[in-house]
Design a protein around this motif. Structure first.
Motif, PDB file in Angstrom:
ATOM      1  N   ILE A 319       0.834  -1.195   0.000  1.00 50.54           N
ATOM      2  CA  ILE A 319       0.000   0.000   0.000  1.00 50.54           C
ATOM      3  C   ILE A 319       0.874   1.252   0.000  1.00 50.54           C
ATOM      4  N   ALA A 320       1.937   1.238   0.815  1.00 55.63           N
ATOM      5  CA  ALA A 320       2.840   2.392   0.865  1.00 55.63           C
ATOM      6  C   ALA A 320       3.552   2.595  -0.472  1.00 55.63           C
ATOM      7  N   PHE A 321       3.906   1.519  -1.137  1.00 53.05           N
ATOM      8  CA  PHE A 321       4.585   1.590  -2.433  1.00 53.05           C
ATOM      9  C   PHE A 321       3.695   2.280  -3.469  1.00 53.05           C
ATOM     10  N   GLY A 322       2.505   1.760  -3.641  1.00 49.60           N
ATOM     11  CA  GLY A 322       1.598   2.351  -4.617  1.00 49.60           C
ATOM     12  C   GLY A 322       1.202   3.771  -4.272  1.00 49.60           C
ATOM     13  N   SER A 323       1.008   4.057  -2.985  1.00 51.26           N
ATOM     14  CA  SER A 323       0.623   5.404  -2.565  1.00 51.26           C
ATOM     15  C   SER A 323       1.754   6.398  -2.794  1.00 51.26           C
ATOM     16  N   LEU A 324       2.993   5.951  -2.640  1.00 48.05           N
ATOM     17  CA  LEU A 324       4.135   6.838  -2.842  1.00 48.05           C
ATOM     18  C   LEU A 324       4.217   7.318  -4.286  1.00 48.05           C
ATOM     19  N   LEU A 325       3.920   6.461  -5.240  1.00 48.31           N
ATOM     20  CA  LEU A 325       3.950   6.857  -6.643  1.00 48.31           C
ATOM     21  C   LEU A 325       2.977   8.000  -6.910  1.00 48.31           C
ATOM     22  N   ALA A 369      -4.934  -2.617  -8.853  1.00 50.53           N
ATOM     23  CA  ALA A 369      -3.802  -3.324  -8.257  1.00 50.53           C
ATOM     24  C   ALA A 369      -4.058  -3.601  -6.779  1.00 50.53           C
ATOM     25  N   PHE A 370      -4.651  -2.642  -6.078  1.00 53.85           N
ATOM     26  CA  PHE A 370      -4.934  -2.850  -4.659  1.00 53.85           C
ATOM     27  C   PHE A 370      -6.059  -3.858  -4.457  1.00 53.85           C
ATOM     28  N   HIS A 386      -0.719  -8.198 -12.869  1.00 55.64           N
ATOM     29  CA  HIS A 386      -2.023  -8.840 -13.057  1.00 55.64           C
ATOM     30  C   HIS A 386      -3.056  -7.846 -13.593  1.00 55.64           C
ATOM     31  N   VAL A 387      -2.943  -6.581 -13.211  1.00 56.33           N
ATOM     32  CA  VAL A 387      -3.883  -5.577 -13.709  1.00 56.33           C
ATOM     33  C   VAL A 387      -3.753  -5.434 -15.220  1.00 56.33           C
ATOM     34  N   PHE A 388      -2.520  -5.364 -15.726  1.00 55.30           N
ATOM     35  CA  PHE A 388      -2.334  -5.259 -17.173  1.00 55.30           C
ATOM     36  C   PHE A 388      -2.841  -6.510 -17.888  1.00 55.30           C
TER      37      PHE A 388
END
Length: 543
Positions: A319-325, A369-370, A386-388
């Motif tokens: 969650i932190a990874f995706g939120s950081l972007l 993704a989440f 997986h989303v792609f």
């Protein structure tokens, strides 16, 4: 032949006594519903898993731990500076309001504005009205969701018609007052909406079934709203903390570097995005528990607790990874806008526009993704992959239109709830406070609208998260829904089949053996593999 009509009979009729090595395909009619094919207990032990695309649950342990540690370190720094900024901000405020002529608003001034000079204040009654209107707003959200669950297709259609009516009214008003340019723009929008309607009307049944399924899953776990509300409160607390920390940092020196400003903005957006995405992952995990559990276990409160625990522990790094972007892109966009405001730079304007487009794309990918993170516990990179794959199989356009239909309908519903609660505030001001000033009436109307709209937006965002989860789960693990909630599955399947009438269901039997043969532990690999594969008219798998 009766066995051919039943599908399952045809499947085993060809396998009985055949002993063929080549796969045999049995073609069902396109208008025939998929069935759950039952086999004997002995055969079941040798059957391998259905090829329904179900993802494997990730192994235990913290995913993307470096980003979790990085955010915790950032939170520690913000709290440290916030403690220094607290005294500075509040002591300065007390010093500024020591006199009565410094522009500070006193309690007496507020009483005069709300109640008038000749009327005694009744703050207790006002607070009671505020609480009552909040309860009314919550009740309106419940009624709203009940209508959505009962009439999802009509609700989405009415939402689209409402938008068309609003644009048509604006067009008529523009012509009435001689605003030709505005009227032409409204006419152009109406033409686009007409073309859009011809494109999306066939997709409404599946969007409605998707929305109804999401509401059903959330209705089975109502306590998930407590997590959403808690994360909203935590997000507000984070905003307050970063504001105090920024005050201490910016007041510590006469000139602050742009890098420091950028890092403070990243910290601010990072924490807010994490709070929102923790709610999203918790909802995804809760919907997944309902999806993969039989009805007698789906209402257990442990589903919400376990999903929230996973979001705050093993999946927190992802969650932190995706939120950081998203936080970095948002901070870069704000820096470009500030440069544009100060220097009137065209380059900064173009940069802000490009970054905004990239940010919107990343937000959209993160949303799905989440869902994979909440459903299967993947790390962020695997979830993005997986989303792609999901978009490649289902199509970007189909996914976007499905989200657009549901998102617009939920936004209109939230606005209507806010308007109804605003009217409720007007009624309360006329009935309860007959002698109050106009300012009090405006306060009650605005409070009612904001309270209703905010509560409806919280509810809509929760449903929107559940809708994305249902879309992912139906693409990846539809067999689990068929086994546990067959009525919901058939509603989704019929809607998808209505949108894709060319679908043909094939029953594939590999490594056939005489029906009834018992397979030992060592012969499990030679057992027949039975799967229902849905393909399009070109023979490509759809889900």
């Amino acid at each position: 032949d009766e066995q051919d009509k039943n599908g399952a009979g045809a499947l085993f009729a060809q396998s009985e006594g055949a002993g063929a090595e080549e796969p045999t395909t049995v073609k069902m009619k396109a208008d025939q519903q998929p069935q759950h094919y039952l086999v004997s207990e002995a055969d079941y032990q040798g059957l391998q898993a259905e090829a329904d695309g179900k993802q494997e649950v990730a192994a235990k342990g913290c995913r993307d731990p470096a980003f979790a540690v990085a955010f915790l370190a950032t939170a520690g720094v913000m709290v440290y500076y916030a403690t220094q900024g607290f005294d500075t901000v509040f002591n300065s405020a007390d010093d500024d309001c020591e006199g009565e002529d410094d522009g500070c608003i006193s309690a007496g001034t507020i009483d005069d504005l709300l109640w008038g000079d000749d009327t005694d204040s009744d703050m207790g009654k006002l607070v009671s009205c505020f609480l009552g209107m909040a309860v009314f707003a919550a009740l309106m959200c419940v009624v709203w969701m009940s209508l959505v669950m009962k009439y999802p297709e009509s609700y989405i259609t009415c939402g689209f018609y409402t938008y068309v009516c609003v644009i048509a009214i604006c067009c008529g008003l523009a012509f009435t007052y001689g605003q030709a340019v505005t009227a032409m723009i409204c006419l152009f929008i109406l033409m686009v909406l007409w073309c859009q309607w011809r494109r999306i009307k066939a997709r409404i049944p599946f969007a409605a079934a998707n929305l109804a399924t999401a509401c059903t899953a959330l209705n089975a776990h109502k306590s998930v709203m407590c997590v959403v509300i808690f994360m909203i409160v935590l997000s507000l607390a984070w905003s307050f903390t970063v504001a105090l920390a920024a005050s201490a940092i910016f007041n510590s020196s006469a000139q602050v570097s742009g890098i420091v400003v950028f890092l403070v903005l990243v910290a601010y957006y990072w924490g807010g995005m994490i709070c929102a995405n923790v709610s999203h992952v918790t909802i995804a995990g809760t919907v997944g528990s309902w999806w993969f559990s039989p009805p007698e276990d789906a209402s257990s409160s442990y589903a919400v607790t376990s999903s929230f625990t996973r979001a705050m522990t093993s999946s927190f790094g992802s969650i932190a990874f995706g939120s950081l972007l998203v936080a970095m892109l948002e901070a870069m966009k704000q820096m470009c806008r500030e440069a544009q405001r100060q220097n009137n730079s065209m380059l900064a304007c173009c940069a802000a526009c490009i970054i905004g487009c990239i940010e919107g794309l990343v937000r959209y990918i993160n949303r799905y993704a989440f869902c994979y993170v909440g459903l299967y516990g993947h790390d962020f990179c695997a979830a993005g992959s997986h989303v792609f794959g999901l978009f490649n199989h289902r199509g970007w356009w189909t996914t976007l239109l499905n989200d657009d239909l549901i998102g617009n309908a939920l936004n209109y519903g939230a606005l209507m709830v806010g308007l109804v609660c605003g009217v409720g505030g007007l009624v309360v001001s006329k009935i309860v406070f007959t002698d109050a000033s106009d300012e009090l009436m405006y306060v009650l109307i605005v409070y009612g609208f904001i309270t209703g709209f905010v509560m409806a937006c919280v509810t809509a965002n929760s449903v929107y998260s559940a809708v994305a989860t249902v879309y992912v789960a139906f693409a990846e693990s539809h067999v689990a829904l068929q086994n546990n909630h067959p009525d919901t599955f058939y509603r989704l399947y019929e809607a998808w089949h209505h949108f894709h009438p060319q679908l043909v269901t094939y029953i594939v039997v590999q490594q056939q053996a005489p029906y009834g043969q018992i397979y030992s532990q060592g012969e499990a690999q030679s057992a027949p593999v039975v799967s229902a594969v849905h393909v399009d008219q070109n023979g490509e798998p759809v889900y």
